[in-house]
Design a protein around this motif. Structure first.
Motif, mmCIF file in Angstrom:
data_model
loop_
_atom_site.group_PDB
_atom_site.id
_atom_site.type_symbol
_atom_site.label_atom_id
_atom_site.label_comp_id
_atom_site.label_asym_id
_atom_site.label_seq_id
_atom_site.Cartn_x
_atom_site.Cartn_y
_atom_site.Cartn_z
ATOM 1 N N UNK A 107 10.315 -5.504 54.154
ATOM 2 C CA UNK A 107 11.598 -5.665 54.851
ATOM 3 C C UNK A 107 12.761 -5.237 53.958
ATOM 4 N N UNK A 108 12.697 -5.598 52.670
ATOM 5 C CA UNK A 108 13.773 -5.234 51.736
ATOM 6 C C UNK A 108 13.843 -3.725 51.568
ATOM 7 N N UNK A 109 12.692 -3.087 51.317
ATOM 8 C CA UNK A 109 12.686 -1.645 51.101
ATOM 9 C C UNK A 109 13.099 -0.887 52.362
ATOM 10 N N UNK A 110 12.750 -1.414 53.524
ATOM 11 C CA UNK A 110 13.101 -0.728 54.776
ATOM 12 C C UNK A 110 14.608 -0.665 54.987
ATOM 13 N N UNK B 179 12.554 3.109 52.269
ATOM 14 C CA UNK B 179 11.178 2.692 52.531
ATOM 15 C C UNK B 179 10.170 3.387 51.624
ATOM 16 N N UNK B 180 10.559 4.504 50.996
ATOM 17 C CA UNK B 180 9.620 5.241 50.153
ATOM 18 C C UNK B 180 9.176 4.434 48.933
ATOM 19 N N UNK B 181 9.944 3.414 48.578
ATOM 20 C CA UNK B 181 9.548 2.563 47.459
ATOM 21 C C UNK B 181 8.308 1.742 47.775
ATOM 22 N N UNK B 182 7.945 1.649 49.030
ATOM 23 C CA UNK B 182 6.673 1.001 49.383
ATOM 24 C C UNK B 182 5.515 1.748 48.749
ATOM 25 N N UNK B 183 5.665 3.064 48.588
ATOM 26 C CA UNK B 183 4.660 3.869 47.905
ATOM 27 C C UNK B 183 4.873 3.927 46.407
#
Length: 550
Positions: free
Chosen positions: A189-192, A196-200
């Motif tokens: 939720x934070x990265x979005x 969102x690329x930080x999820x990777x």
């Protein structure tokens, strides 16, 4: 500590001059052995396994809550959004039994390094994706890697510890898994909200650290057999049959009720083909010396019941992790991050109880009553959760979540102990651990399919009962859009009565999911009655155990 070296093991990995006997309840260890001090490298290996547990658990749960933002930015469709989520789960589910079998023949470290490579490559592909097709490919590669990481970290833990000492280390690994599972939705939720690329990207330093620790400190006894012999030992026909059957079965289960109805030929045809192939696979697996499906694990009631209840627990757990945050978004109109915060009561107690349950087993040397209590908590408080609505006091929602979390955490780690205690030969412990993980994940796939179908069918029935909808809500005429529409629904200015009526539709749809999960939890309790309190006083470790002398 007694250990079994490779020289004492025949080609097929069995202990010579031993007669298989089913484990039996032994109340006491009359002559407790002196504990040997473990080397520093052992503890650093446990740290590496914890990092793998955290990263695979968090990665499996982080995408769902960020997917609407990702799909919008990459101009994706509902169909592509579905596959972005499903490709990872399919990669994990289909590859796990193969990793179990390959690691039992070739050794643990080579498959572990291969899965680290797949996971790293998949994370990079996901992070740099400029379209949904690339993102889906990245998630599939990640899933292939995560399937190995998820199952091998638990197998290796079983390799390097004896059953007698294992509950403590199970608690440590469980703490890592629970932390990752709970952190996933929050970080997603934070990265979005900013990138969102930080999820990777966030995966890379953690995977890199785990890889270095494994290289430096993970010292497992090698399987000193020529490569050609190892290749011949692999159950190649079983691998092919399982891959075809599992893929053909998993695909329609994953899209039934979401992309296509259960009655569609797109669902029925591949499902029937997959089931037929899996039946053929089941009969064939009695022939190979090193089968993917180890029949010996089903030779006693405790092992069989542990696998069945593990499947049911996976069914309940992963469905709750998906639908509970959505419940707060739909019923209380919370944003994704706020919804994640609202589930912290569940998260905290899952973490605490999954850690404390093995500690309790360590002290009492018993687990049966603990498992019964866990399943009762899950069934009762899932049932009570169905009465939660708009007017429910927040304190009540937190109490219900907390008590539900206790049950989930207890069963999560508690089931691993009887599964491992039920094996006859210590070298089968890794297979037992791997099969439990496989069953749990397959249960998750079934649970998510059942939850999606129940939610959609109830939503469609109740939304029609409201009559014609205004243009602003026209997307809700398609039940498959109900979840994706939530961010838009929160921003609409509608008459209070209409808003309450639509929330009521969502509420009834979630209730159907809670009822079904409560029923499966009751089945889990019944299954746990067949689990026996077996002795935990075993000091031996398998042929791929830790090299204490190095």
């Amino acid at each position: 500590m007694h250990s079994i070296h490779l020289a004492d093991v025949h080609d097929e990995g069995k202990i010579p001059n031993s007669t298989p006997e089913a484990p039996s309840p032994v109340p006491e260890d009359p002559l407790p052995k002196k504990k040997t001090r473990k080397p520093f490298s052992f503890y650093m290996s446990v740290v590496a396994l914890c990092l793998l547990a955290v990263i695979t658990a968090w990665d499996a749960t982080s995408l769902a809550i960020a997917l609407p933002a990702i799909t919008d930015q990459l101009h994706g469709t509902t169909f592509q959004s579905f596959w972005a989520s499903t490709s990872f789960v399919l990669g994990v589910t289909i590859t796990q039994p193969i990793y179990v079998s390959v690691s039992d023949v070739f050794g643990r470290k080579q498959p572990l390094y291969a899965s680290l490579l797949f996971f790293t490559v998949g994370s990079i592909v996901f992070a740099v994706a400029q379209n949904m097709e690339t993102l889906i490919g990245g998630r599939l590669i990640q899933g292939i890697g995560a399937g190995g990481l998820d199952v091998l970290e638990e197998i290796i833990l079983a390799d390097i510890t004896s059953l007698k000492e294992r509950p403590v280390y199970l608690a440590i690994i469980a703490l890592a898994i629970a932390t990752g599972s709970i952190a996933g939705p929050i970080l997603g939720a934070v990265f979005s909200q900013f990138d969102w690329r930080w999820i990777g990207w966030i995966n890379l330093p953690i995977v890199g650290t785990a890889f270095i620790l494994c290289i430096l400190f993970l010292r497992l006894r090698p399987i000193d057999v020529p490569l050609s012999v190892k290749v011949r030992r692999l159950d190649w026909t079983g691998i092919i049959l399982f891959t075809i059957g599992a893929t053909a079965t998993s695909l329609p289960i994953s899209w039934a009720g979401a992309l296509y109805p259960w009655s569609s030929w797109r669902t029925i045809v591949p499902l029937v083909i997959g089931l037929v192939v899996l039946v053929i696979f089941g009969f064939y697996e009695k022939r190979p010396a090193n089968p993917i499906l180890p029949y010996q694990l089903f030779s006693n009631a405790t092992g069989t019941a542990s696998l069945i209840t593990g499947l049911l627990h996976g069914l309940v757990l992963y469905t709750i992790l998906l639908y509970l945050p959505l419940f707060f978004q739909a019923v209380f109109l919370e944003e994704a991050l706020e919804a994640a915060k609202s589930t912290l009561a569940l998260a905290a107690l899952v973490i605490a109880s999954s850690f404390l349950a093995p500690i309790a087993i360590e002290f009492t040397r018993r687990y049966r009553f603990l498992l019964w209590a866990g399943w009762v908590f899950i069934a009762v408080f899932l049932g009570l959760w169905s009465i939660v609505g708009l007017n429910t006091p927040r304190v009540q929602t937190y109490v219900f979540q907390a008590l539900l979390g206790i049950g989930i955490g207890v069963v999560f780690t508690g089931t691993q102990v009887p599964m491992q205690a039920s094996v006859v030969h210590v070298d089968d412990t890794g297979l037992a651990v791997g099969m439990l993980v496989v069953f749990r994940l397959f249960g998750a796939l079934i649970g998510l399919a059942i939850g999606s179908t129940a939610f959609s069918s109830e939503f469609e029935k109740h939304i029609v009962a409201l009559g014609p909808l205004p243009e602003q809500l026209s997307a809700l005429n398609d039940a498959s859009q109900a979840v994706a529409f939530l961010p838009t629904f929160r921003t609409l200015e509608l008459p209070a009565e209409l808003t309450d009526n639509v929330i009521g539709v969502y509420l009834q749809s979630f209730k159907a999911v809670w009822y079904i999960l409560a029923a499966f939890s009751a089945l889990g309790f019944i299954g746990s009655l067949f689990i026996k309190d077996l002795s935990l006083e075993r000091d031996d470790v398998g042929r791929q155990g830790f090299e204490q002398s190095t």
